[in-house]
Write a protein that holds these residues in place. Structure first.
Motif, PDB file in Angstrom:
ATOM      1  N   SER A  37       0.837  -1.205   0.000  1.00 51.93           N
ATOM      2  CA  SER A  37       0.000   0.000   0.000  1.00 51.93           C
ATOM      3  C   SER A  37       0.866   1.246   0.000  1.00 51.93           C
ATOM      4  CB  SER A  37      -0.946  -0.013   1.201  1.00 51.93           C
ATOM      5  OG  SER A  37      -1.862  -1.108   1.092  1.00 51.93           O
ATOM      6  N   GLN A  38       0.315   2.358  -0.498  1.00 49.32           N
ATOM      7  CA  GLN A  38       1.129   3.538  -0.777  1.00 49.32           C
ATOM      8  C   GLN A  38       0.438   4.835  -0.362  1.00 49.32           C
ATOM      9  OE1 GLN A  38       0.095   1.530  -3.680  1.00 49.32           O
ATOM     10  NE2 GLN A  38       1.693   0.042  -3.150  1.00 49.32           N
ATOM     11  N   ALA A  39       1.277   5.841  -0.096  1.00 47.74           N
ATOM     12  CA  ALA A  39       0.831   7.229   0.059  1.00 47.74           C
ATOM     13  C   ALA A  39       1.762   8.091  -0.780  1.00 47.74           C
ATOM     14  CB  ALA A  39       0.876   7.664   1.522  1.00 47.74           C
ATOM     15  N   PHE A  40       1.192   8.914  -1.639  1.00 48.13           N
ATOM     16  CA  PHE A  40       2.017   9.715  -2.540  1.00 48.13           C
ATOM     17  C   PHE A  40       1.202  10.919  -3.005  1.00 48.13           C
ATOM     18  CE2 PHE A  40      -0.283   6.457  -4.805  1.00 48.13           C
ATOM     19  CZ  PHE A  40      -0.914   7.159  -5.827  1.00 48.13           C
ATOM     20  N   GLY A  41       1.889  11.922  -3.499  1.00 50.79           N
ATOM     21  CA  GLY A  41       1.216  13.089  -4.047  1.00 50.79           C
ATOM     22  C   GLY A  41       0.862  14.149  -3.036  1.00 50.79           C
ATOM     23  N   GLY A  42       0.715  13.774  -1.758  1.00 52.34           N
ATOM     24  CA  GLY A  42       0.383  14.732  -0.708  1.00 52.34           C
ATOM     25  C   GLY A  42       1.522  14.894   0.276  1.00 52.34           C
ATOM     26  N   CYS A  85       7.697   5.610  -5.829  1.00 54.25           N
ATOM     27  CA  CYS A  85       6.454   5.239  -5.158  1.00 54.25           C
ATOM     28  C   CYS A  85       5.249   5.672  -5.983  1.00 54.25           C
ATOM     29  CB  CYS A  85       6.394   5.874  -3.770  1.00 54.25           C
ATOM     30  SG  CYS A  85       4.972   5.326  -2.784  1.00 54.25           S
ATOM     31  N   SER A  86       4.396   4.723  -6.326  1.00 55.92           N
ATOM     32  CA  SER A  86       3.164   5.012  -7.057  1.00 55.92           C
ATOM     33  C   SER A  86       2.145   3.924  -6.745  1.00 55.92           C
ATOM     34  CB  SER A  86       3.430   5.089  -8.560  1.00 55.92           C
ATOM     35  OG  SER A  86       3.935   3.852  -9.041  1.00 55.92           O
ATOM     36  N   ALA A  87       0.897   4.170  -7.092  1.00 53.02           N
ATOM     37  CA  ALA A  87      -0.162   3.202  -6.827  1.00 53.02           C
ATOM     38  C   ALA A  87       0.105   1.888  -7.541  1.00 53.02           C
ATOM     39  CB  ALA A  87      -1.502   3.772  -7.274  1.00 53.02           C
ATOM     40  N   GLY A  88      -0.071   0.786  -6.792  1.00 52.97           N
ATOM     41  CA  GLY A  88       0.019  -0.525  -7.398  1.00 52.97           C
ATOM     42  C   GLY A  88       1.371  -1.181  -7.398  1.00 52.97           C
ATOM     43  N   VAL A  89       2.428  -0.511  -6.905  1.00 55.93           N
ATOM     44  CA  VAL A  89       3.728  -1.179  -6.835  1.00 55.93           C
ATOM     45  C   VAL A  89       3.667  -2.304  -5.811  1.00 55.93           C
ATOM     46  CG1 VAL A  89       5.026   0.847  -7.602  1.00 55.93           C
ATOM     47  CG2 VAL A  89       4.602   0.491  -5.157  1.00 55.93           C
ATOM     48  N   ALA A  90       4.581  -3.257  -5.930  1.00 51.33           N
ATOM     49  CA  ALA A  90       4.518  -4.470  -5.116  1.00 51.33           C
ATOM     50  C   ALA A  90       5.258  -4.324  -3.788  1.00 51.33           C
ATOM     51  CB  ALA A  90       5.065  -5.647  -5.902  1.00 51.33           C
ATOM     52  N   PHE A  91       5.266  -3.111  -3.237  1.00 52.87           N
ATOM     53  CA  PHE A  91       5.836  -2.877  -1.908  1.00 52.87           C
ATOM     54  C   PHE A  91       5.095  -1.712  -1.279  1.00 52.87           C
ATOM     55  CE2 PHE A  91       8.520  -1.076  -5.245  1.00 52.87           C
ATOM     56  CZ  PHE A  91       8.498   0.277  -4.947  1.00 52.87           C
ATOM     57  N   SER A  92       5.242  -1.555   0.007  1.00 54.62           N
ATOM     58  CA  SER A  92       4.612  -0.422   0.699  1.00 54.62           C
ATOM     59  C   SER A  92       5.578   0.754   0.686  1.00 54.62           C
ATOM     60  CB  SER A  92       4.241  -0.808   2.132  1.00 54.62           C
ATOM     61  OG  SER A  92       3.179  -1.749   2.136  1.00 54.62           O
ATOM     62  N   CYS A  93       5.046   1.956   0.421  1.00 54.78           N
ATOM     63  CA  CYS A  93       5.945   3.097   0.258  1.00 54.78           C
ATOM     64  C   CYS A  93       5.230   4.416   0.486  1.00 54.78           C
ATOM     65  CB  CYS A  93       6.557   3.090  -1.145  1.00 54.78           C
ATOM     66  SG  CYS A  93       5.358   3.280  -2.480  1.00 54.78           S
ATOM     67  N   ALA A  94       6.043   5.464   0.596  1.00 57.05           N
ATOM     68  CA  ALA A  94       5.542   6.833   0.705  1.00 57.05           C
ATOM     69  C   ALA A  94       6.400   7.734  -0.161  1.00 57.05           C
ATOM     70  CB  ALA A  94       5.563   7.307   2.155  1.00 57.05           C
ATOM     71  N   GLY A  95       5.756   8.687  -0.855  1.00 58.60           N
ATOM     72  CA  GLY A  95       6.486   9.581  -1.738  1.00 58.60           C
ATOM     73  C   GLY A  95       6.364  11.048  -1.384  1.00 58.60           C
ATOM     74  N   GLY A  96       5.573  11.381  -0.374  1.00 54.92           N
ATOM     75  CA  GLY A  96       5.360  12.780  -0.023  1.00 54.92           C
ATOM     76  C   GLY A  96       6.344  13.298   1.001  1.00 54.92           C
ATOM     77  N   VAL A 110      10.128  -2.052   2.174  1.00 60.03           N
ATOM     78  CA  VAL A 110       9.468  -0.750   2.193  1.00 60.03           C
ATOM     79  C   VAL A 110      10.396   0.317   1.615  1.00 60.03           C
ATOM     80  CG1 VAL A 110       7.962  -1.301   4.144  1.00 60.03           C
ATOM     81  CG2 VAL A 110      10.249  -0.375   4.568  1.00 60.03           C
ATOM     82  N   PHE A 111       9.802   1.457   1.246  1.00 59.92           N
ATOM     83  CA  PHE A 111      10.553   2.498   0.547  1.00 59.92           C
ATOM     84  C   PHE A 111       9.944   3.863   0.837  1.00 59.92           C
ATOM     85  CE2 PHE A 111      10.787   5.213  -3.254  1.00 59.92           C
ATOM     86  CZ  PHE A 111      12.163   5.286  -3.460  1.00 59.92           C
ATOM     87  N   ALA A 112      10.804   4.885   0.940  1.00 62.65           N
ATOM     88  CA  ALA A 112      10.344   6.273   1.099  1.00 62.65           C
ATOM     89  C   ALA A 112      11.246   7.191   0.293  1.00 62.65           C
ATOM     90  CB  ALA A 112      10.360   6.686   2.563  1.00 62.65           C
ATOM     91  N   SER A 113      10.646   8.213  -0.343  1.00 61.19           N
ATOM     92  CA  SER A 113      11.434   9.129  -1.172  1.00 61.19           C
ATOM     93  C   SER A 113      11.230  10.602  -0.818  1.00 61.19           C
ATOM     94  CB  SER A 113      11.084   8.922  -2.652  1.00 61.19           C
ATOM     95  OG  SER A 113       9.711   9.171  -2.894  1.00 61.19           O
ATOM     96  N   GLY A 114      10.342  10.913   0.093  1.00 66.85           N
ATOM     97  CA  GLY A 114      10.072  12.307   0.419  1.00 66.85           C
ATOM     98  C   GLY A 114      11.142  12.944   1.286  1.00 66.85           C
ATOM     99  N   SER A 123      13.755  -4.511   7.669  1.00 63.23           N
ATOM    100  CA  SER A 123      14.488  -5.351   6.730  1.00 63.23           C
ATOM    101  C   SER A 123      14.114  -4.952   5.309  1.00 63.23           C
ATOM    102  CB  SER A 123      14.145  -6.826   6.972  1.00 63.23           C
ATOM    103  OG  SER A 123      14.925  -7.672   6.154  1.00 63.23           O
ATOM    104  N   TYR A 124      15.128  -4.753   4.480  1.00 59.06           N
ATOM    105  CA  TYR A 124      14.928  -4.283   3.108  1.00 59.06           C
ATOM    106  C   TYR A 124      14.127  -2.973   3.096  1.00 59.06           C
ATOM    107  CZ  TYR A 124      16.722  -8.845   1.798  1.00 59.06           C
ATOM    108  OH  TYR A 124      17.524  -9.965   1.666  1.00 59.06           O
ATOM    109  N   GLY A 125      14.641  -2.010   3.871  1.00 56.40           N
ATOM    110  CA  GLY A 125      14.060  -0.673   3.896  1.00 56.40           C
ATOM    111  C   GLY A 125      14.983   0.303   3.182  1.00 56.40           C
ATOM    112  N   PHE A 126      14.421   1.153   2.334  1.00 60.83           N
ATOM    113  CA  PHE A 126      15.219   2.054   1.518  1.00 60.83           C
ATOM    114  C   PHE A 126      14.639   3.468   1.557  1.00 60.83           C
ATOM    115  CE2 PHE A 126      15.652  -2.217  -0.052  1.00 60.83           C
ATOM    116  CZ  PHE A 126      17.020  -2.355  -0.244  1.00 60.83           C
ATOM    117  N   ALA A 127      15.544   4.457   1.665  1.00 64.75           N
ATOM    118  CA  ALA A 127      15.130   5.864   1.710  1.00 64.75           C
ATOM    119  C   ALA A 127      16.039   6.684   0.811  1.00 64.75           C
ATOM    120  CB  ALA A 127      15.187   6.393   3.140  1.00 64.75           C
ATOM    121  N   THR A 128      15.433   7.574   0.012  1.00 66.67           N
ATOM    122  CA  THR A 128      16.214   8.392  -0.923  1.00 66.67           C
ATOM    123  C   THR A 128      16.046   9.892  -0.695  1.00 66.67           C
ATOM    124  OG1 THR A 128      14.419   8.378  -2.572  1.00 66.67           O
ATOM    125  CG2 THR A 128      16.055   6.603  -2.695  1.00 66.67           C
ATOM    126  N   GLY A 129      15.159  10.308   0.179  1.00 70.90           N
ATOM    127  CA  GLY A 129      14.888  11.727   0.372  1.00 70.90           C
ATOM    128  C   GLY A 129      15.923  12.431   1.225  1.00 70.90           C
TER     129      GLY A 129
END
Length: 370
Positions: free
Chosen positions: A123-128, A171-182, A206-210, A250-256
Protein backbone atom coordinates in the motif's frame (compact mmCIF):
# COMPACT_ATOMS: atom_id res chain seq x y z
CA UNK A 1 -17.01 16.21 7.16
CA UNK A 2 -16.03 16.88 10.80
CA UNK A 3 -14.69 14.42 13.39
CA UNK A 4 -15.46 11.37 11.27
CA UNK A 5 -14.30 9.74 8.08
CA UNK A 6 -15.55 10.35 4.58
CA UNK A 7 -16.85 6.77 4.34
CA UNK A 8 -17.34 5.23 7.79
CA UNK A 9 -16.28 6.00 11.34
CA UNK A 10 -15.60 2.38 12.33
CA UNK A 11 -15.30 -0.59 10.00
CA UNK A 12 -15.10 -4.17 11.29
CA UNK A 13 -16.14 -5.78 8.03
CA UNK A 14 -14.69 -5.85 4.53
CA UNK A 15 -14.20 -2.90 2.19
CA UNK A 16 -13.04 -3.66 -1.35
CA UNK A 17 -12.56 -1.61 -4.52
CA UNK A 18 -13.93 1.51 -2.85
CA UNK A 19 -12.87 5.15 -2.86
CA UNK A 20 -13.52 8.50 -1.21
CA UNK A 21 -12.64 12.06 -2.24
CA UNK A 22 -14.03 14.31 0.51
CA UNK A 23 -11.96 16.33 2.96
CA UNK A 24 -12.07 15.21 6.61
CA UNK A 25 -11.30 17.05 9.85
CA UNK A 26 -11.37 16.26 13.56
CA UNK A 27 -10.64 17.74 16.99
CA UNK A 28 -9.55 16.37 20.38
CA UNK A 29 -9.53 12.58 20.80
CA UNK A 30 -10.38 12.08 17.14
CA UNK A 31 -9.67 9.17 14.81
CA UNK A 32 -10.06 10.46 11.27
CA UNK A 33 -9.28 8.97 7.88
CA UNK A 34 -10.01 9.76 4.27
CA UNK A 35 -11.94 6.48 3.85
CA UNK A 36 -12.41 5.05 7.36
CA UNK A 37 -11.81 6.38 10.86
CA UNK A 38 -10.96 3.09 12.60
CA UNK A 39 -10.49 -0.19 10.75
CA UNK A 40 -10.69 -3.56 12.52
CA UNK A 41 -11.70 -5.34 9.34
CA UNK A 42 -10.12 -5.81 5.91
CA UNK A 43 -9.59 -3.07 3.33
CA UNK A 44 -8.41 -4.10 -0.14
CA UNK A 45 -7.88 -2.28 -3.44
CA UNK A 46 -9.31 0.97 -2.10
CA UNK A 47 -8.23 4.62 -2.14
CA UNK A 48 -8.79 8.14 -0.86
CA UNK A 49 -7.81 11.47 -2.41
CA UNK A 50 -9.16 14.05 0.05
CA UNK A 51 -7.19 16.08 2.59
CA UNK A 52 -7.35 15.01 6.25
CA UNK A 53 -6.65 17.20 9.29
CA UNK A 54 -6.82 16.95 13.05
CA UNK A 55 -6.39 19.66 15.69
CA UNK A 56 -5.72 18.92 19.35
CA UNK A 57 -5.90 21.42 22.20
CA UNK A 58 -4.31 19.08 24.74
CA UNK A 59 -2.64 20.88 27.65
CA UNK A 60 1.16 20.43 27.52
CA UNK A 61 1.21 19.30 31.16
CA UNK A 62 -1.58 16.73 30.80
CA UNK A 63 -0.16 13.33 29.86
CA UNK A 64 -3.35 11.41 30.72
CA UNK A 65 -5.04 11.90 27.38
CA UNK A 66 -6.00 9.78 24.43
CA UNK A 67 -3.99 10.48 21.31
CA UNK A 68 -5.64 11.62 18.11
CA UNK A 69 -4.92 9.82 14.83
CA UNK A 70 -5.22 11.08 11.26
CA UNK A 71 -4.45 9.21 8.05
CA UNK A 72 -5.02 9.76 4.36
CA UNK A 73 -6.93 6.46 4.12
CA UNK A 74 -7.49 5.27 7.72
CA UNK A 75 -7.09 7.05 11.04
CA UNK A 76 -6.26 3.91 13.02
CA UNK A 77 -5.69 0.42 11.60
CA UNK A 78 -6.49 -2.11 14.32
CA UNK A 79 -6.93 -1.28 17.99
CA UNK A 80 -4.70 -2.48 20.78
CA UNK A 81 -3.34 -5.79 19.49
CA UNK A 82 -6.29 -8.03 20.44
CA UNK A 83 -7.05 -10.69 17.85
CA UNK A 84 -10.59 -9.32 17.66
CA UNK A 85 -9.30 -5.84 16.85
CA UNK A 86 -6.78 -6.48 14.08
CA UNK A 87 -7.03 -4.47 10.87
CA UNK A 88 -5.57 -5.18 7.44
CA UNK A 89 -4.97 -2.83 4.53
CA UNK A 90 -3.89 -4.42 1.24
CA UNK A 91 -3.15 -2.94 -2.19
CA UNK A 92 -4.62 0.43 -1.28
CA UNK A 93 -3.44 4.04 -1.49
CA UNK A 94 -4.00 7.66 -0.51
CA UNK A 95 -2.89 10.91 -2.16
CA UNK A 96 -4.24 13.74 0.01
CA UNK A 97 -2.43 16.07 2.40
CA UNK A 98 -2.55 15.06 6.07
CA UNK A 99 -2.12 17.77 8.70
CA UNK A 100 -1.97 17.64 12.49
CA UNK A 101 -1.87 20.60 14.88
CA UNK A 102 -1.21 20.35 18.62
CA UNK A 103 0.10 17.60 20.90
CA UNK A 104 -0.64 13.88 21.41
CA UNK A 105 -0.97 13.19 17.70
CA UNK A 106 0.03 10.55 15.17
CA UNK A 107 -0.46 11.48 11.52
CA UNK A 108 0.42 9.56 8.37
CA UNK A 109 -0.11 9.72 4.64
CA UNK A 110 -2.00 6.41 4.70
CA UNK A 111 -2.72 5.72 8.39
CA UNK A 112 -2.19 7.65 11.60
CA UNK A 113 -1.67 4.48 13.63
CA UNK A 114 -1.05 0.84 12.70
CA UNK A 115 -1.67 -1.15 15.87
CA UNK A 116 0.14 -4.24 17.15
CA UNK A 117 -0.92 -7.33 15.21
CA UNK A 118 -2.32 -5.34 12.28
CA UNK A 119 -0.98 -5.36 8.72
CA UNK A 120 -0.41 -2.93 5.86
CA UNK A 121 0.64 -4.72 2.67
CA UNK A 122 1.59 -3.37 -0.77
CA UNK A 123 0.00 0.00 0.00
CA UNK A 124 1.13 3.54 -0.78
CA UNK A 125 0.83 7.23 0.06
CA UNK A 126 2.02 9.71 -2.54
CA UNK A 127 1.22 13.09 -4.05
CA UNK A 128 0.38 14.73 -0.71
CA UNK A 129 2.36 16.09 2.22
CA UNK A 130 2.28 15.17 5.91
CA UNK A 131 2.66 18.15 8.24
CA UNK A 132 2.48 18.16 12.05
CA UNK A 133 2.75 21.47 13.90
CA UNK A 134 3.58 21.21 17.59
CA UNK A 135 4.05 23.49 20.57
CA UNK A 136 7.48 22.05 21.13
CA UNK A 137 8.44 24.50 23.86
CA UNK A 138 6.24 22.52 26.23
CA UNK A 139 6.15 19.06 24.64
CA UNK A 140 7.50 15.84 26.06
CA UNK A 141 8.61 13.34 23.43
CA UNK A 142 6.46 10.65 24.95
CA UNK A 143 3.08 11.08 26.60
CA UNK A 144 2.14 14.10 24.48
CA UNK A 145 4.38 13.09 21.60
CA UNK A 146 3.78 13.92 17.96
CA UNK A 147 4.63 11.30 15.32
CA UNK A 148 4.48 12.10 11.60
CA UNK A 149 5.19 9.64 8.80
CA UNK A 150 4.83 9.65 5.05
CA UNK A 151 2.86 6.38 5.29
CA UNK A 152 2.14 5.82 9.02
CA UNK A 153 2.57 8.08 12.03
CA UNK A 154 2.96 5.41 14.74
CA UNK A 155 3.52 1.75 13.84
CA UNK A 156 3.35 -1.21 16.22
CA UNK A 157 2.16 -3.68 13.60
CA UNK A 158 3.59 -4.85 10.29
CA UNK A 159 4.13 -2.76 7.16
CA UNK A 160 5.33 -4.91 4.31
CA UNK A 161 5.66 -5.52 0.59
CA UNK A 162 5.59 -8.53 -1.69
CA UNK A 163 8.79 -7.58 -3.50
CA UNK A 164 11.87 -5.76 -2.28
CA UNK A 165 12.35 -2.21 -3.58
CA UNK A 166 15.75 -0.56 -4.11
CA UNK A 167 17.31 2.89 -4.07
CA UNK A 168 16.26 3.21 -7.72
CA UNK A 169 12.56 2.64 -6.95
CA UNK A 170 9.76 5.19 -7.01
CA UNK A 171 6.45 5.24 -5.16
CA UNK A 172 3.16 5.01 -7.06
CA UNK A 173 -0.16 3.20 -6.83
CA UNK A 174 0.02 -0.52 -7.40
CA UNK A 175 3.73 -1.18 -6.83
CA UNK A 176 4.52 -4.47 -5.12
CA UNK A 177 5.84 -2.88 -1.91
CA UNK A 178 4.61 -0.42 0.70
CA UNK A 179 5.94 3.10 0.26
CA UNK A 180 5.54 6.83 0.71
CA UNK A 181 6.49 9.58 -1.74
CA UNK A 182 5.36 12.78 -0.02
CA UNK A 183 7.39 15.25 2.03
CA UNK A 184 7.08 15.16 5.83
CA UNK A 185 7.46 18.11 8.18
CA UNK A 186 7.18 18.24 11.97
CA UNK A 187 7.35 20.90 14.67
CA UNK A 188 9.85 21.19 17.51
CA UNK A 189 10.58 17.92 19.37
CA UNK A 190 8.39 15.90 17.03
CA UNK A 191 9.34 12.54 15.48
CA UNK A 192 9.22 12.45 11.68
CA UNK A 193 10.09 9.82 9.08
CA UNK A 194 9.70 9.55 5.34
CA UNK A 195 7.72 6.32 5.90
CA UNK A 196 7.06 6.00 9.66
CA UNK A 197 7.32 8.60 12.41
CA UNK A 198 7.76 6.13 15.28
CA UNK A 199 8.26 2.40 14.65
CA UNK A 200 7.96 -0.33 17.28
CA UNK A 201 6.70 -2.87 14.78
CA UNK A 202 8.07 -4.68 11.72
CA UNK A 203 8.97 -3.06 8.40
CA UNK A 204 9.71 -5.42 5.50
CA UNK A 205 10.33 -4.43 1.86
CA UNK A 206 9.47 -0.75 2.19
CA UNK A 207 10.55 2.50 0.55
CA UNK A 208 10.34 6.27 1.10
CA UNK A 209 11.43 9.13 -1.17
CA UNK A 210 10.07 12.31 0.42
CA UNK A 211 12.15 15.03 2.05
CA UNK A 212 11.92 15.12 5.86
CA UNK A 213 12.30 18.42 7.72
CA UNK A 214 11.48 19.83 11.16
CA UNK A 215 11.70 22.83 13.44
CA UNK A 216 14.64 23.26 15.80
CA UNK A 217 14.66 21.39 19.09
CA UNK A 218 15.99 22.84 22.35
CA UNK A 219 18.92 22.64 24.76
CA UNK A 220 18.75 19.70 27.13
CA UNK A 221 16.44 20.23 30.08
CA UNK A 222 14.68 23.17 28.44
CA UNK A 223 11.39 21.43 29.07
CA UNK A 224 12.20 18.47 31.23
CA UNK A 225 12.82 16.07 28.37
CA UNK A 226 16.00 14.03 28.37
CA UNK A 227 14.84 10.92 26.49
CA UNK A 228 16.50 11.68 23.14
CA UNK A 229 19.67 13.34 21.97
CA UNK A 230 23.31 13.54 22.98
CA UNK A 231 25.11 15.98 25.23
CA UNK A 232 23.12 19.19 25.53
CA UNK A 233 20.38 18.27 23.07
CA UNK A 234 16.60 17.88 23.29
CA UNK A 235 16.29 17.36 19.56
CA UNK A 236 13.63 17.09 16.91
CA UNK A 237 14.02 13.63 15.32
CA UNK A 238 14.15 13.33 11.52
CA UNK A 239 14.75 10.13 9.53
CA UNK A 240 14.58 9.41 5.81
CA UNK A 241 12.61 6.22 6.54
CA UNK A 242 11.82 6.32 10.29
CA UNK A 243 12.08 8.99 12.98
CA UNK A 244 12.57 6.63 15.93
CA UNK A 245 13.01 2.87 15.55
CA UNK A 246 12.56 0.45 18.44
CA UNK A 247 11.41 -2.27 16.07
CA UNK A 248 12.75 -4.28 13.13
CA UNK A 249 13.50 -3.07 9.60
CA UNK A 250 14.49 -5.35 6.73
CA UNK A 251 14.93 -4.28 3.11
CA UNK A 252 14.06 -0.67 3.90
CA UNK A 253 15.22 2.05 1.52
CA UNK A 254 15.13 5.86 1.71
CA UNK A 255 16.21 8.39 -0.92
CA UNK A 256 14.89 11.73 0.37
CA UNK A 257 16.94 14.57 1.84
CA UNK A 258 16.77 14.89 5.63
CA UNK A 259 17.03 18.03 7.76
CA UNK A 260 17.89 21.64 7.00
CA UNK A 261 21.23 23.39 7.26
CA UNK A 262 21.07 26.10 9.92
CA UNK A 263 18.28 24.47 11.95
CA UNK A 264 19.73 23.68 15.38
CA UNK A 265 19.09 20.83 17.81
CA UNK A 266 18.21 18.16 15.28
CA UNK A 267 18.88 14.44 15.40
CA UNK A 268 18.86 13.36 11.76
CA UNK A 269 19.63 10.20 9.82
CA UNK A 270 19.37 9.21 6.17
CA UNK A 271 17.46 6.08 7.19
CA UNK A 272 16.59 6.50 10.90
CA UNK A 273 17.09 9.38 13.32
CA UNK A 274 17.34 7.31 16.50
CA UNK A 275 17.73 3.54 16.44
CA UNK A 276 17.68 1.04 19.27
CA UNK A 277 16.15 -1.73 17.18
CA UNK A 278 17.34 -4.18 14.53
CA UNK A 279 18.01 -3.12 10.91
CA UNK A 280 19.20 -5.32 8.05
CA UNK A 281 19.69 -5.19 4.28
CA UNK A 282 18.70 -1.53 4.13
CA UNK A 283 20.13 1.63 2.57
CA UNK A 284 19.82 5.41 2.40
CA UNK A 285 21.19 7.89 -0.12
CA UNK A 286 19.65 11.25 0.80
CA UNK A 287 21.81 14.14 1.99
CA UNK A 288 21.57 14.79 5.74
CA UNK A 289 21.96 18.35 7.07
CA UNK A 290 21.53 20.05 10.43
CA UNK A 291 22.56 23.21 12.24
CA UNK A 292 24.42 23.79 15.50
CA UNK A 293 24.18 21.42 18.49
CA UNK A 294 22.88 18.58 16.37
CA UNK A 295 23.59 14.90 15.74
CA UNK A 296 23.53 13.52 12.18
CA UNK A 297 24.57 10.43 10.26
CA UNK A 298 24.25 9.10 6.75
CA UNK A 299 22.37 6.05 8.03
CA UNK A 300 21.17 7.16 11.48
CA UNK A 301 21.68 10.01 13.89
CA UNK A 302 22.17 7.77 16.92
CA UNK A 303 22.46 4.00 17.27
CA UNK A 304 22.23 2.94 20.91
CA UNK A 305 20.30 0.43 23.04
CA UNK A 306 17.22 1.91 24.67
CA UNK A 307 18.02 2.60 28.32
CA UNK A 308 14.91 4.66 29.01
CA UNK A 309 13.22 2.75 31.83
CA UNK A 310 9.45 2.83 31.53
CA UNK A 311 9.45 4.63 28.19
CA UNK A 312 7.78 1.84 26.23
CA UNK A 313 4.86 1.09 28.54
CA UNK A 314 1.62 -0.61 27.46
CA UNK A 315 1.52 -2.96 24.50
CA UNK A 316 4.82 -3.70 22.77
CA UNK A 317 4.94 -3.69 19.01
CA UNK A 318 5.25 -6.87 16.98
CA UNK A 319 8.85 -6.05 16.10
CA UNK A 320 10.05 -4.55 19.39
CA UNK A 321 13.83 -4.82 19.75
CA UNK A 322 16.50 -3.25 21.91
CA UNK A 323 19.53 -4.67 20.06
CA UNK A 324 20.73 -1.43 18.40
CA UNK A 325 22.23 -3.60 15.67
CA UNK A 326 22.75 -2.83 11.98
CA UNK A 327 23.42 -5.64 9.47
CA UNK A 328 24.42 -5.52 5.78
CA UNK A 329 23.32 -1.93 5.20
CA UNK A 330 24.76 1.21 3.62
CA UNK A 331 24.60 4.99 3.37
CA UNK A 332 25.80 7.13 0.46
CA UNK A 333 24.48 10.62 1.24
CA UNK A 334 26.67 13.51 2.37
CA UNK A 335 26.37 14.65 5.99
CA UNK A 336 26.74 18.31 7.01
CA UNK A 337 26.29 19.82 10.48
CA UNK A 338 26.91 23.16 12.17
CA UNK A 339 29.00 23.97 15.22
CA UNK A 340 29.23 21.85 18.39
CA UNK A 341 27.64 18.86 16.70
CA UNK A 342 28.26 15.15 16.10
CA UNK A 343 28.39 13.76 12.56
CA UNK A 344 29.29 10.45 10.92
CA UNK A 345 28.99 8.71 7.59
CA UNK A 346 27.05 5.91 9.26
CA UNK A 347 25.98 7.29 12.65
CA UNK A 348 26.54 10.55 14.48
CA UNK A 349 26.73 8.91 17.90
CA UNK A 350 25.95 5.62 19.61
CA UNK A 351 27.30 2.50 21.23
CA UNK A 352 25.34 -0.04 19.21
CA UNK A 353 26.72 -2.60 16.74
CA UNK A 354 27.41 -2.53 12.99
CA UNK A 355 28.16 -5.59 10.86
CA UNK A 356 28.98 -5.60 7.13
CA UNK A 357 27.79 -2.00 6.90
CA UNK A 358 29.47 0.91 5.12
CA UNK A 359 29.18 4.58 4.19
CA UNK A 360 30.55 6.50 1.19
CA UNK A 361 29.25 10.04 1.67
CA UNK A 362 31.33 13.08 2.65
CA UNK A 363 31.08 14.36 6.23
CA UNK A 364 31.65 17.97 7.29
CA UNK A 365 31.00 20.00 10.43
CA UNK A 366 31.38 23.44 11.93
CA UNK A 367 33.57 24.56 14.80
CA UNK A 368 33.92 22.21 17.77
CA UNK A 369 32.12 19.37 15.99
CA UNK A 370 33.12 15.70 16.07
Amino acid sequence: VSSSSASANVSSGAIASSSASGNVSGGNNSIVGGLVGENTGAITSSSATGDVSVTSSVSPNNNNVSRSFAGGLVGQNGNGGSIDNIGTITSSWASGNVTGTGLALAVGGLAGDNSAGSFITDSQAFGGKVIASTDGSAQSQFGNSVDAGGLVGYNQGTVQGSAAPSLASSCSAGVAFSCAGGDVKVGALGLAGGLIGNNDGTLLKVFASGAVTGAAGFPSGNNGNNHHGSGNQDPTLLGGLVGENTGKISYGFATGAVGTLGVAYLEAGGLVAENSGLIGNSAAKGAVTAGNNSTAGGLMGNNSPNNCVGCTGGTLGTGHSELATILSSSASGDVTVGASSFAGGLSGTGDGSFYDTHATGNVSGGANSL
